[in-house]
Design a protein around this motif. Structure first.
Motif, PDB file in Angstrom:
ATOM      1  N   SER A  30     -10.697  24.262 -37.795  1.00 39.31           N
ATOM      2  CA  SER A  30     -10.807  22.935 -38.412  1.00 39.31           C
ATOM      3  C   SER A  30     -11.912  22.060 -37.836  1.00 39.31           C
ATOM      4  O   SER A  30     -12.204  20.997 -38.375  1.00 39.31           O
ATOM      5  CB  SER A  30      -9.484  22.188 -38.262  1.00 39.31           C
ATOM      6  OG  SER A  30      -9.272  21.824 -36.909  1.00 39.31           O
ATOM      7  N   ILE A  61      -4.153  19.374 -47.926  1.00 38.79           N
ATOM      8  CA  ILE A  61      -3.006  19.887 -47.171  1.00 38.79           C
ATOM      9  C   ILE A  61      -3.384  21.085 -46.298  1.00 38.79           C
ATOM     10  O   ILE A  61      -2.985  21.158 -45.129  1.00 38.79           O
ATOM     11  CB  ILE A  61      -1.840  20.256 -48.126  1.00 38.79           C
ATOM     12  CG1 ILE A  61      -1.319  19.008 -48.844  1.00 38.79           C
ATOM     13  CG2 ILE A  61      -0.715  20.965 -47.376  1.00 38.79           C
ATOM     14  CD1 ILE A  61      -0.771  17.912 -47.926  1.00 38.79           C
ATOM     15  N   LYS A  62      -4.171  22.002 -46.807  1.00 33.98           N
ATOM     16  CA  LYS A  62      -4.596  23.168 -46.016  1.00 33.98           C
ATOM     17  C   LYS A  62      -5.419  22.720 -44.807  1.00 33.98           C
ATOM     18  O   LYS A  62      -5.211  23.199 -43.685  1.00 33.98           O
ATOM     19  CB  LYS A  62      -5.394  24.131 -46.889  1.00 33.98           C
ATOM     20  CG  LYS A  62      -5.839  25.403 -46.174  1.00 33.98           C
ATOM     21  CD  LYS A  62      -6.557  26.340 -47.136  1.00 33.98           C
ATOM     22  CE  LYS A  62      -6.904  27.665 -46.521  1.00 33.98           C
ATOM     23  NZ  LYS A  62      -7.973  27.626 -45.562  1.00 33.98           N
ATOM     24  N   GLN A  63      -6.362  21.802 -45.027  1.00 34.07           N
ATOM     25  CA  GLN A  63      -7.201  21.303 -43.927  1.00 34.07           C
ATOM     26  C   GLN A  63      -6.357  20.571 -42.890  1.00 34.07           C
ATOM     27  O   GLN A  63      -6.589  20.711 -41.687  1.00 34.07           O
ATOM     28  CB  GLN A  63      -8.280  20.374 -44.474  1.00 34.07           C
ATOM     29  CG  GLN A  63      -9.337  21.056 -45.300  1.00 34.07           C
ATOM     30  CD  GLN A  63     -10.219  20.055 -46.030  1.00 34.07           C
ATOM     31  OE1 GLN A  63      -9.751  19.033 -46.558  1.00 34.07           O
ATOM     32  NE2 GLN A  63     -11.517  20.346 -46.070  1.00 34.07           N
ATOM     33  N   ARG A  64      -5.393  19.782 -43.347  1.00 37.10           N
ATOM     34  CA  ARG A  64      -4.505  19.063 -42.414  1.00 37.10           C
ATOM     35  C   ARG A  64      -3.726  20.056 -41.560  1.00 37.10           C
ATOM     36  O   ARG A  64      -3.586  19.876 -40.341  1.00 37.10           O
ATOM     37  CB  ARG A  64      -3.490  18.206 -43.169  1.00 37.10           C
ATOM     38  CG  ARG A  64      -4.037  16.996 -43.798  1.00 37.10           C
ATOM     39  CD  ARG A  64      -2.915  16.241 -44.478  1.00 37.10           C
ATOM     40  NE  ARG A  64      -3.451  15.441 -45.555  1.00 37.10           N
ATOM     41  CZ  ARG A  64      -2.732  14.652 -46.322  1.00 37.10           C
ATOM     42  NH1 ARG A  64      -1.426  14.563 -46.150  1.00 37.10           N
ATOM     43  NH2 ARG A  64      -3.291  13.947 -47.273  1.00 37.10           N
ATOM     44  N   SER A  65      -3.188  21.066 -42.215  1.00 39.80           N
ATOM     45  CA  SER A  65      -2.405  22.073 -41.487  1.00 39.80           C
ATOM     46  C   SER A  65      -3.255  22.754 -40.422  1.00 39.80           C
ATOM     47  O   SER A  65      -2.813  22.945 -39.282  1.00 39.80           O
ATOM     48  CB  SER A  65      -1.855  23.124 -42.454  1.00 39.80           C
ATOM     49  OG  SER A  65      -0.975  22.531 -43.362  1.00 39.80           O
ATOM     50  N   GLU A  66      -4.482  23.127 -40.787  1.00 44.16           N
ATOM     51  CA  GLU A  66      -5.389  23.767 -39.836  1.00 44.16           C
ATOM     52  C   GLU A  66      -5.729  22.814 -38.691  1.00 44.16           C
ATOM     53  O   GLU A  66      -5.759  23.221 -37.525  1.00 44.16           O
ATOM     54  CB  GLU A  66      -6.663  24.226 -40.544  1.00 44.16           C
ATOM     55  CG  GLU A  66      -6.429  25.388 -41.486  1.00 44.16           C
ATOM     56  CD  GLU A  66      -7.610  25.704 -42.387  1.00 44.16           C
ATOM     57  OE1 GLU A  66      -8.575  24.900 -42.445  1.00 44.16           O
ATOM     58  OE2 GLU A  66      -7.576  26.763 -43.044  1.00 44.16           O
ATOM     59  N   TYR A  67      -5.973  21.553 -39.017  1.00 41.84           N
ATOM     60  CA  TYR A  67      -6.339  20.565 -38.004  1.00 41.84           C
ATOM     61  C   TYR A  67      -5.185  20.370 -37.011  1.00 41.84           C
ATOM     62  O   TYR A  67      -5.393  20.407 -35.793  1.00 41.84           O
ATOM     63  CB  TYR A  67      -6.717  19.239 -38.673  1.00 41.84           C
ATOM     64  CG  TYR A  67      -7.332  18.249 -37.727  1.00 41.84           C
ATOM     65  CD1 TYR A  67      -8.682  18.331 -37.390  1.00 41.84           C
ATOM     66  CD2 TYR A  67      -6.577  17.241 -37.151  1.00 41.84           C
ATOM     67  CE1 TYR A  67      -9.257  17.427 -36.502  1.00 41.84           C
ATOM     68  CE2 TYR A  67      -7.146  16.328 -36.274  1.00 41.84           C
ATOM     69  CZ  TYR A  67      -8.484  16.427 -35.950  1.00 41.84           C
ATOM     70  OH  TYR A  67      -9.049  15.536 -35.076  1.00 41.84           O
ATOM     71  N   LEU A  68      -3.989  20.177 -37.525  1.00 40.42           N
ATOM     72  CA  LEU A  68      -2.840  19.950 -36.647  1.00 40.42           C
ATOM     73  C   LEU A  68      -2.497  21.193 -35.830  1.00 40.42           C
ATOM     74  O   LEU A  68      -2.114  21.088 -34.666  1.00 40.42           O
ATOM     75  CB  LEU A  68      -1.639  19.465 -37.461  1.00 40.42           C
ATOM     76  CG  LEU A  68      -1.844  18.075 -38.089  1.00 40.42           C
ATOM     77  CD1 LEU A  68      -0.710  17.758 -39.055  1.00 40.42           C
ATOM     78  CD2 LEU A  68      -1.974  16.993 -37.023  1.00 40.42           C
ATOM     79  N   LEU A  69      -2.661  22.374 -36.412  1.00 46.66           N
ATOM     80  CA  LEU A  69      -2.451  23.609 -35.661  1.00 46.66           C
ATOM     81  C   LEU A  69      -3.492  23.720 -34.542  1.00 46.66           C
ATOM     82  O   LEU A  69      -3.140  24.017 -33.387  1.00 46.66           O
ATOM     83  CB  LEU A  69      -2.524  24.830 -36.579  1.00 46.66           C
ATOM     84  CG  LEU A  69      -2.366  26.185 -35.879  1.00 46.66           C
ATOM     85  CD1 LEU A  69      -1.022  26.293 -35.163  1.00 46.66           C
ATOM     86  CD2 LEU A  69      -2.537  27.319 -36.890  1.00 46.66           C
ATOM     87  N   ASP A  70      -4.759  23.460 -34.870  1.00 46.06           N
ATOM     88  CA  ASP A  70      -5.805  23.522 -33.844  1.00 46.06           C
ATOM     89  C   ASP A  70      -5.532  22.520 -32.723  1.00 46.06           C
ATOM     90  O   ASP A  70      -5.740  22.823 -31.541  1.00 46.06           O
ATOM     91  CB  ASP A  70      -7.183  23.275 -34.459  1.00 46.06           C
ATOM     92  CG  ASP A  70      -7.725  24.479 -35.212  1.00 46.06           C
ATOM     93  OD1 ASP A  70      -7.142  25.583 -35.088  1.00 46.06           O
ATOM     94  OD2 ASP A  70      -8.745  24.317 -35.918  1.00 46.06           O
ATOM     95  N   SER A  72      -2.652  21.561 -31.644  1.00 45.45           N
ATOM     96  CA  SER A  72      -1.598  22.104 -30.791  1.00 45.45           C
ATOM     97  C   SER A  72      -2.099  23.289 -29.958  1.00 45.45           C
ATOM     98  O   SER A  72      -1.631  23.501 -28.836  1.00 45.45           O
ATOM     99  CB  SER A  72      -0.377  22.504 -31.630  1.00 45.45           C
ATOM    100  OG  SER A  72      -0.639  23.644 -32.411  1.00 45.45           O
TER     101      SER A  72
END
Length: 158
Positions: A30, A61-70, A72
């Motif tokens: 991300s 939503i996909k970008q948000r998920s990747e950003y929040l995963l990164d 963490s």
């Protein structure tokens, strides 16, 4: 003539894409994991997004998920390398009005009065005094350990 040390800070995301941001640890899905400018809490990192947007909600939503995963995953690397008591995650954008996430390790050795408070309430000198600002002399080993751990975690995940 403009000092390069100043110019990369003027647009941290663009300078990361150009390979000119010296604080970059690794490129993530991300965006970029970067070491924080100040290291009074050793291991403090920031996640810069690949695309400059105002807030998390500007990402799909996909970008948000990747950003929040990164975000963490950076926390996982800090946990492994620095062994803090916990990790605090913060997204504000009030001062620097673009999406970026702060990942702060918190330690048992912090002054008792600071432990229950957000890091932003630490004295101003912690943010500006050269004793705490990143320098290769003091922080190179930490930077390399975080970089190695992030690369290991990314390889496992992606």
């Amino acid at each position: 003539m403009i000092d390069n040390k100043v110019t990369w800070k003027q647009d941290r995301i663009l300078s990361a894409h150009k390979g000119e941001n010296p604080m970059v640890l690794v490129k993530m899905k991300s965006g970029f994991a970067v070491l924080g400018d100040t290291q009074f809490l050793p291991g403090y990192c920031v996640l810069l997004p690949s695309v400059k947007v105002d807030s998390l909600n500007d990402l799909n939503i996909k970008q948000r998920s990747e950003y929040l995963l990164d975000m963490s995953i950076i926390g996982d690397a800090i946990n492994d390398v620095c062994k803090p008591k916990r990790i605090n995650y913060s997204i504000y954008g009030n001062t620097d009005a673009f999406l970026h996430a702060h990942i702060f390790p918190r330690y048992d050795w912090e002054p008792e009065e600071n432990i229950p408070k957000p890091v932003w309430l630490y004295a101003q000198e912690k943010w500006t005094d050269s004793r705490y600002l990143y320098s290769d002399d003091k922080h190179w080993v930490l930077k390399e350990k975080l970089k190695d751990k992030l690369n290991e975690l990314i390889k496992q995940l992606y």
